[in-house]
Design a protein around this motif. Structure first.
Motif, PDB file in Angstrom:
ATOM      1  N   GLN A   9     -94.237 101.151  -2.184  1.00  0.00           N
ATOM      2  CA  GLN A   9     -94.645 100.701  -3.528  1.00  0.00           C
ATOM      3  C   GLN A   9     -93.489 100.787  -4.527  1.00  0.00           C
ATOM      4  N   ASP A  10     -92.378 101.386  -4.124  1.00  0.00           N
ATOM      5  CA  ASP A  10     -91.229 101.495  -5.018  1.00  0.00           C
ATOM      6  C   ASP A  10     -90.608 100.108  -5.213  1.00  0.00           C
ATOM      7  N   PRO A  11     -90.595  99.580  -6.453  1.00  0.00           N
ATOM      8  CA  PRO A  11     -90.095  98.211  -6.651  1.00  0.00           C
ATOM      9  C   PRO A  11     -88.607  98.045  -6.310  1.00  0.00           C
ATOM     10  N   GLU A  12     -87.848  99.132  -6.303  1.00  0.00           N
ATOM     11  CA  GLU A  12     -86.414  99.020  -5.986  1.00  0.00           C
ATOM     12  C   GLU A  12     -86.173  98.692  -4.510  1.00  0.00           C
ATOM     13  N   ARG A  13     -87.090  99.094  -3.666  1.00  0.00           N
ATOM     14  CA  ARG A  13     -86.998  98.849  -2.210  1.00  0.00           C
ATOM     15  C   ARG A  13     -85.627  99.220  -1.652  1.00  0.00           C
ATOM     16  N   ASP A  14     -85.061 100.304  -2.151  1.00  0.00           N
ATOM     17  CA  ASP A  14     -83.732 100.655  -1.662  1.00  0.00           C
ATOM     18  C   ASP A  14     -83.775 101.738  -0.599  1.00  0.00           C
ATOM     19  N   SER A  15     -84.997 102.149  -0.222  1.00  0.00           N
ATOM     20  CA  SER A  15     -85.082 103.119   0.873  1.00  0.00           C
ATOM     21  C   SER A  15     -85.060 102.346   2.185  1.00  0.00           C
ATOM     22  N   ARG A  16     -84.760 103.080   3.245  1.00  0.00           N
ATOM     23  CA  ARG A  16     -84.770 102.484   4.587  1.00  0.00           C
ATOM     24  C   ARG A  16     -86.156 101.896   4.900  1.00  0.00           C
ATOM     25  N   ILE A  17     -87.178 102.650   4.539  1.00  0.00           N
ATOM     26  CA  ILE A  17     -88.549 102.230   4.823  1.00  0.00           C
ATOM     27  C   ILE A  17     -88.922 101.004   3.987  1.00  0.00           C
ATOM     28  N   GLY A  18     -88.666 101.092   2.690  1.00  0.00           N
ATOM     29  CA  GLY A  18     -89.068 100.011   1.782  1.00  0.00           C
ATOM     30  C   GLY A  18     -88.369  98.704   2.100  1.00  0.00           C
ATOM     31  N   SER A  19     -87.055  98.788   2.333  1.00  0.00           N
ATOM     32  CA  SER A  19     -86.319  97.535   2.573  1.00  0.00           C
ATOM     33  C   SER A  19     -86.778  96.906   3.894  1.00  0.00           C
ATOM     34  N   TRP A  20     -87.030  97.753   4.899  1.00  0.00           N
ATOM     35  CA  TRP A  20     -87.466  97.192   6.183  1.00  0.00           C
ATOM     36  C   TRP A  20     -88.869  96.598   6.073  1.00  0.00           C
ATOM     37  N   PHE A  21     -89.787  97.361   5.455  1.00  0.00           N
ATOM     38  CA  PHE A  21     -91.177  96.908   5.402  1.00  0.00           C
ATOM     39  C   PHE A  21     -91.285  95.524   4.740  1.00  0.00           C
ATOM     40  N   TRP A  22     -90.685  95.402   3.573  1.00  0.00           N
ATOM     41  CA  TRP A  22     -90.819  94.117   2.879  1.00  0.00           C
ATOM     42  C   TRP A  22     -89.977  93.039   3.550  1.00  0.00           C
ATOM     43  N   GLY A  23     -88.898  93.460   4.179  1.00  0.00           N
ATOM     44  CA  GLY A  23     -88.073  92.505   4.924  1.00  0.00           C
ATOM     45  C   GLY A  23     -88.868  91.804   6.014  1.00  0.00           C
ATOM     46  N   VAL A  24     -89.806  92.533   6.642  1.00  0.00           N
ATOM     47  CA  VAL A  24     -90.564  91.914   7.739  1.00  0.00           C
ATOM     48  C   VAL A  24     -92.001  91.555   7.359  1.00  0.00           C
ATOM     49  N   GLN A  25     -92.420  91.885   6.138  1.00  0.00           N
ATOM     50  CA  GLN A  25     -93.826  91.637   5.800  1.00  0.00           C
ATOM     51  C   GLN A  25     -94.059  90.765   4.560  1.00  0.00           C
TER      52      GLN A  25
END
Lengths: 411, 390
Positions: free
Chosen positions: A160-176
């Protein structure tokens, strides 16, 4: 017509199933003008790792040069001349791997160019998609099955972090994030060459998803062998909790190469996924509205862009489960039962390994004895004694080296 | 991602790309105010625009030197490797669509984002240059027999040098094992640097913290443990602990001291660590280690020499010093107590006395600057064994 069907995701949409069927039937498919160029099951996965320069638990060195090799193979298939006197026929090549969804614009551009985009090859992009209500817990579970010990609550916070700069965030939105994936891959393709396959809601007939894949990949009318398909089975709440705790305790001491067969395959896939009565992972009520809004926005964007949809866009609006069990605080009686199943599986596996070891030791001993019998001649034993004695002193060792060089052998 | 509707903004962006290709250094926001528009390519003008990370990296490279058209082209076509944020779009090109990450001002990007692109480009250069060739002299049949263990960074350099001089180490029933070491802080750093130049390692402070939590030294920095291991196998009388490198010629039968390993600054070592994952997709594990240790490390040591006027070595943060001192005392007492032949003052195991050059932890700015310098300098020359499989 020369055509490439490029299936770039998304994960958790039956992709392993599809890829397994394509791989097992690749010879049959060629007879129908459809090529799935792969010598091993994970060829396209390795090519994707290479394209995106993505480390993957030590597997990446097997990926060196794989994308270029795959692209060259695709071009060779498409450029193959029609035999003299034969009717020209359409050639279709399929490439499929779900991690391609996370490729950046520049990587996608390089991939398309390498497959002949803009040089006479018609590229069709295929994206299989599922609602976020099911994708979010599924992605978290996939993380857990890949050595993570991240709590569900933390995972939800990171995505839910709008920055998506974590490993998890960047990957999740990258594939979803469906509209963004389609923009990264498809901005240079006509919308009619972009096909979305929606995963039907839970409870739909099992064949429905396959029928949609079959339509998207032009497999209707091919009598495909579909026995023993690869599946990526899911875990319930206590089972996922148990694997998370195992990761926390053991991940430092179990190398990735051992983790895969022991934890992911033996414990998660072959043992704990059989426990289908335990509570299932779901989306917590607190994020229902946020997820629902996202799903609506995806559907509206897809409609506006005019892509070809196989299935129903309404499938992308998920239905949250009626009951929610927090996977960070499960029923410990259920966790204990899951743990007992895990211990039993490990004991059985260990017993098999022990039996194997004993058998190998016995075979080795027999071989050694046979070897010793052949060395029992007295002259051999006398020479051996002299050599050992010489080797024990520095001067003697040098004498032996001179002798060995003169003989032209090292022993 | 942004849905580009502002044609003028897009033309300005392509004008900025041309400006950067020509060596320009104007930041994007200033260019939007005063810069000239350019001609977008015919197809997919918005989609084909390089990412903000690539554009900003080129601008910074132009500030630091003259990258030239080839490197400029490579930067603009590069992709950030591995996991992380995708290519970002420039702010001010139109209304953001609401999907993907919002457009950015490239000048506000953190250094780590630019460094990701830089490591990918550097990895290509490193693999293309290959492992440096070196001439090895013939094996001296009369050489002394020894095995070199201990501090892995020092031991690898000594092994290489002895092999070059025709005296490779090897098994021998009458040979001795030389356990090389120095002060415990340096050995700890050397273990980290060795892993940062081979199969990868966590960040420096996390690494130290992990061993403090486990209350022991990494096996390769544990001279006492290594000496005991070898003593059990070959006998304590054939184990020599070497704390003073000046004694190595006598022990190896050479006139000159074996070459010391390249001393990397904290930033240089961290740059190697960041190159490991990218190189992992370009070279086999043993090639990657050779490339880093034998090609990249000497270049970095020359570029950022560890001395009072230059880079600072990797240092154990002050909060770990009491633990490290306890470890050092335990090592010293154990080695003396077990009665091994120790060559050099056992007090050398203790952390260096006050007044010696203090170590530090890596800084992202320093790492980034080193990466820029390596990029501008271009690939090393005279190597062999490039990309695996070729």
């Amino acid at each position: 017509m020369k055509r490439v069907l490029l299936h770039v995701g998304t994960p958790k949409t039956g992709t392993s199933y599809l890829q397994d069927v394509l791989f097992k039937n690749r010879d049959l498919l060629v007879e129908h003008g459809i090529h799935y160029p792969a010598d091993r099951f994970d060829d396209h996965f390795l090519a994707a790792l290479d394209l995106m320069r993505m480390p993957w638990g030590g597997l990446e060195h097997e990926a060196i040069g794989r994308w270029d090799a795959l692209a060259e193979r695709v071009r060779a298939i498409l450029d193959e001349p029609t035999p003299e006197g034969a009717e020209p026929r359409d050639t279709t090549v399929i490439i499929s791997h779900e991690i391609l969804a996370t490729a950046s614009r520049s990587q996608a551009g390089r991939a398309l160019a390498s497959l002949g985009h803009g040089a006479g090859t018609e590229i069709h992009l295929i994206l299989s998609v599922r609602d976020l209500v099911r994708q979010i817990p599924a992605e978290w579970q996939e993380n857990i099955k890949h050595r993570s010990s991240l709590k569900y609550e933390r995972f939800l916070a990171l995505i839910q972090d709008p920055e998506r700069d974590s490993r998890i965030g960047s990957w999740f939105w990258g594939v979803q994030e469906i509209p963004d994936i389609l923009y990264r891959w498809g901005a240079d393709l006509p919308p009619e060459h972009i096909h979305l396959v929606t995963v039907p809601p839970s409870g739909s007939p099992r064949e429905l998803l396959w029928d949609r894949f079959s339509e998207a990949f032009g497999l209707d009318g091919v009598n495909l062998e579909r026995e023993g398909e690869r599946a990526n089975p899911s875990l319930g709440v206590p089972e996922t909790y148990l694997i998370r705790k195992i990761n926390k305790t053991a991940v430092d001491v179990v190398a990735p190469a051992d983790y895969r067969p022991l934890v992911r395959e033996l414990l998660a896939h072959r043992t704990l996924s059989q426990r289908t009565d335990s509570p299932r992972l779901a989306l917590p009520p607190l994020v229902h509205d946020w997820v629902h809004e996202l799903e609506i926005s995806y559907v509206e964007e897809i409609k506006a862009r005019g892509y070809h949809v196989i299935g129903d866009l309404a499938d992308l609006i998920g239905t949250p489960a009626g009951e929610y069990t927090d996977p960070d605080n499960p029923d410990f009686a259920l966790v204990t039962r899951a743990a007992l199943d895990a211990i039993r599986a490990l004991l059985v596996e260990n017993a098999h390994l022990q039996q194997d070891r004993e058998r190998l030791q016995r075979e080795l001993r027999e071989t050694q004895e046979a070897l010793e019998r052949s060395y029992l001649r007295p002259t051999y034993r006398a020479r051996e004694k002299i050599v050992r004695k010489l080797d024990d002193s520095e001067t003697g060792h040098k004498v032996m080296e001179v002798y060995r060089r003169a003989r032209g052998r090292s022993s | 991602m942004s849905t580009v509707r502002d044609d003028h903004g897009l033309r300005l962006a392509w004008g900025w790309v041309a400006h950067l290709r020509a060596g320009g250094t104007t930041p994007w926001l200033a260019w939007r105010e005063t810069g000239a528009p350019g001609e977008p390519p015919v197809r997919a003008a918005a989609h084909a625009l390089p990412g903000a990370q690539q554009l900003e990296l080129l601008r910074v490279l132009n500030q630091r030197g003259t990258p030239g058209p080839v490197l400029a082209g490579r930067v603009l076509e590069a992709s950030a490797p591995g996991r992380g944020r995708p290519d970002l779009e420039l702010v001010g090109l139109g209304e953001p669509s609401g999907f993907g990450l919002p457009p950015v001002d490239p000048a506000s990007l953190p250094r780590t984002e630019l460094l990701r692109i830089a490591t990918s480009l550097l990895a290509d250069d490193i693999v293309a240059a290959g492992v440096p060739d070196e001439r090895r002299r013939f094996r001296r049949p009369w050489r002394r027999r020894y095995r070199i263990v201990g501090d892995p960074w020092v031991a690898a350099a000594v092994r290489d040098d002895l092999a070059r001089r025709g005296r490779p180490e090897g098994d021998h029933p009458a040979g001795v094992t030389l356990v090389l070491g120095g002060d415990v802080a340096t050995m700890l750093a050397d273990v980290w640097v060795t892993r940062a130049c081979s199969d990868g390692v966590e960040e420096w402070e996390d690494f130290v913290q992990a061993f403090r939590r486990r209350r022991h030294l990494p096996p390769r920095a544990d001279l006492l443990g290594q000496a005991r291991w070898w003593a059990e196998r070959i006998g304590a009388e054939r184990v020599r602990v070497v704390l003073d490198p000046a004694q190595l010629p006598r022990l190896t039968g050479l006139r000159r001291k074996p070459a010391a390993p390249p001393r990397l600054s904290a930033d240089a070592a961290e740059l190697c660590r960041r190159l490991v994952p990218v190189l992992g997709v370009l070279a086999l594990p043993h090639q990657r280690a050779e490339l880093l240790r034998r090609q990249v490390a000497p270049r970095l040591a020359a570029l950022d020499p560890v001395d009072r006027g230059g880079g600072r070595p990797l240092g154990v943060p002050e909060r770990f010093w009491p633990w490290l001192e306890r470890m050092a005392v335990r090592q010293r007492d154990g080695l003396l107590g077990d009665g091994y032949a120790v060559h050099g003052d056992p007090g050398l195991l203790l952390p260096p006395p006050a007044g010696t050059l203090l170590g530090t932890v890596p800084s992202i700015d320093g790492v980034f600057e080193l990466a820029l310098r390596l990029l501008i300098e271009g690939p090393a020359r005279g190597g062999s064994r490039g990309r695996s499989g070729q």
